[in-house]
Design an enzyme around this catalytic site. Structure first.
Site, mmCIF file in Angstrom:
data_model
loop_
_atom_site.group_PDB
_atom_site.id
_atom_site.type_symbol
_atom_site.label_atom_id
_atom_site.label_comp_id
_atom_site.label_asym_id
_atom_site.label_seq_id
_atom_site.Cartn_x
_atom_site.Cartn_y
_atom_site.Cartn_z
ATOM 1 N N ALA A 1 20.915 17.651 -18.074
ATOM 2 C CA ALA A 1 20.948 18.855 -17.250
ATOM 3 C C ALA A 1 21.838 18.662 -16.025
ATOM 4 C CB ALA A 1 19.532 19.216 -16.817
ATOM 5 N N ALA B 1 20.074 22.193 -19.383
ATOM 6 C CA ALA B 1 20.227 23.340 -18.481
ATOM 7 C C ALA B 1 21.332 23.100 -17.456
ATOM 8 C CB ALA B 1 18.906 23.612 -17.761
ATOM 9 N N ASN C 1 19.637 29.461 -24.813
ATOM 10 C CA ASN C 1 18.704 30.078 -23.878
ATOM 11 C C ASN C 1 19.459 31.062 -22.981
ATOM 12 O OD1 ASN C 1 16.300 30.483 -22.318
ATOM 13 N ND2 ASN C 1 15.669 28.390 -22.809
ATOM 14 N N THR D 1 33.942 16.933 -18.395
ATOM 15 C CA THR D 1 35.374 17.070 -18.177
ATOM 16 C C THR D 1 36.211 16.382 -19.250
ATOM 17 O OG1 THR D 1 35.458 15.083 -16.798
ATOM 18 C CG2 THR D 1 35.008 17.168 -15.682
ATOM 19 N N LYS D 2 35.592 15.454 -20.006
ATOM 20 C CA LYS D 2 36.300 14.690 -21.036
ATOM 21 C C LYS D 2 35.421 14.593 -22.273
ATOM 22 C CE LYS D 2 38.890 11.857 -17.729
ATOM 23 N NZ LYS D 2 39.183 10.482 -17.259
ATOM 24 N N ARG E 1 23.882 5.913 -22.271
ATOM 25 C CA ARG E 1 23.390 4.925 -23.239
ATOM 26 C C ARG E 1 23.519 5.502 -24.640
ATOM 27 N NH1 ARG E 1 18.444 6.333 -25.309
ATOM 28 N NH2 ARG E 1 17.183 7.848 -24.158
ATOM 29 N N HIS F 1 43.600 27.332 -15.092
ATOM 30 C CA HIS F 1 44.757 27.881 -14.386
ATOM 31 C C HIS F 1 45.605 26.734 -13.840
ATOM 32 C CE1 HIS F 1 42.891 31.860 -14.545
ATOM 33 N NE2 HIS F 1 41.768 31.248 -14.194
#
Length: 208
Positions: free
Chosen positions: A159, A141, A84, A164-165, A182, A114
């Site tokens: 959303a 989203a 989208n 991060t992992k 779940r 960085h």
């Protein structure tokens, strides 16, 4: 090693290196072509993606505007991928997207990071880590996917999540940082929105 070789090896490097910029700018300069295409210019949009992306399968659609540091030059996209509007990919590193992946509005995939060390950061020193999104994943989203992440097949990312992992296959995961909520299971064969059940016509139409 050249700065480009360091870049491709996932090491820290200088993204302002003249040889890198000389290669990058022609790709980046053509991004406006894509975003200026009318919504019904399906053939032209597909031809642009086939030319600019590292790989682009059949039946892919990106709703403009689309933003990418290398205009998709490091994006490997399978078949029937849908994104989208405001799909943003920091594609200094490689991004692998499997078949039938769906992206909601305002999704960001970042391969670049960085160093935390201030003396390196002040000079804009960077590193890139590959992102892998396996087949049939739904990204909601406003999700942000950070460098080095793999999302397993069939999973759903809620959303607003910040991934991060790595996320395993066949789960619903949400939150910041994103965590498994779940598994996808029998409940999902009965309901499609909260506790609202599938109607019989839908079951006949899509045979599930």
């Amino acid at each position: 090693m050249t700065q480009k070789e360091r870049m491709m090896a996932g090491l820290i490097y200088d993204p302002g290196d003249e040889d890198i910029l000389r290669e990058q700018y022609p790709y980046l300069g053509r991004l406006k072509e894509f975003n200026d295409l009318p919504v019904d210019a399906e053939k032209e949009r597909n031809a642009w993606m086939q030319e600019m992306f590292a790989e682009c399968g059949e039946g892919c659609f990106i709703q403009p505007p689309f933003y990418a540091n290398w205009s998709g030059h490091h994006i490997h996209m399978g078949n029937r991928v849908y994104a989208n509007f405001n799909f943003t990919v920091v594609d200094d590193g490689e991004v692998y997207i499997g078949d039938a992946v769906m992206f909601g509005p305002n999704v960001t995939i970042a391969t670049a990071g960085h160093p935390v060390l201030p003396q390196l950061r002040k000079d804009g020193i960077q590193y890139n880590k590959e992102v892998h999104i396996q087949r049939n994943v739904w990204i909601g989203a406003n999700v942000v996917i950070l460098p080095g992440v793999t999302i397993g097949e069939n999973s759903v990312i809620g959303a607003g999540s910040v991934v991060t992992k790595d996320i395993p296959a066949n789960v619903v995961a949400v939150g910041s940082p994103c965590r498994v909520l779940r598994p996808i299971g029998e409940k999902d064969r009965k309901t499609f929105f909260r506790d609202e059940e599938f109607d019989e016509e839908a079951r006949e139409l899509w045979e599930f």
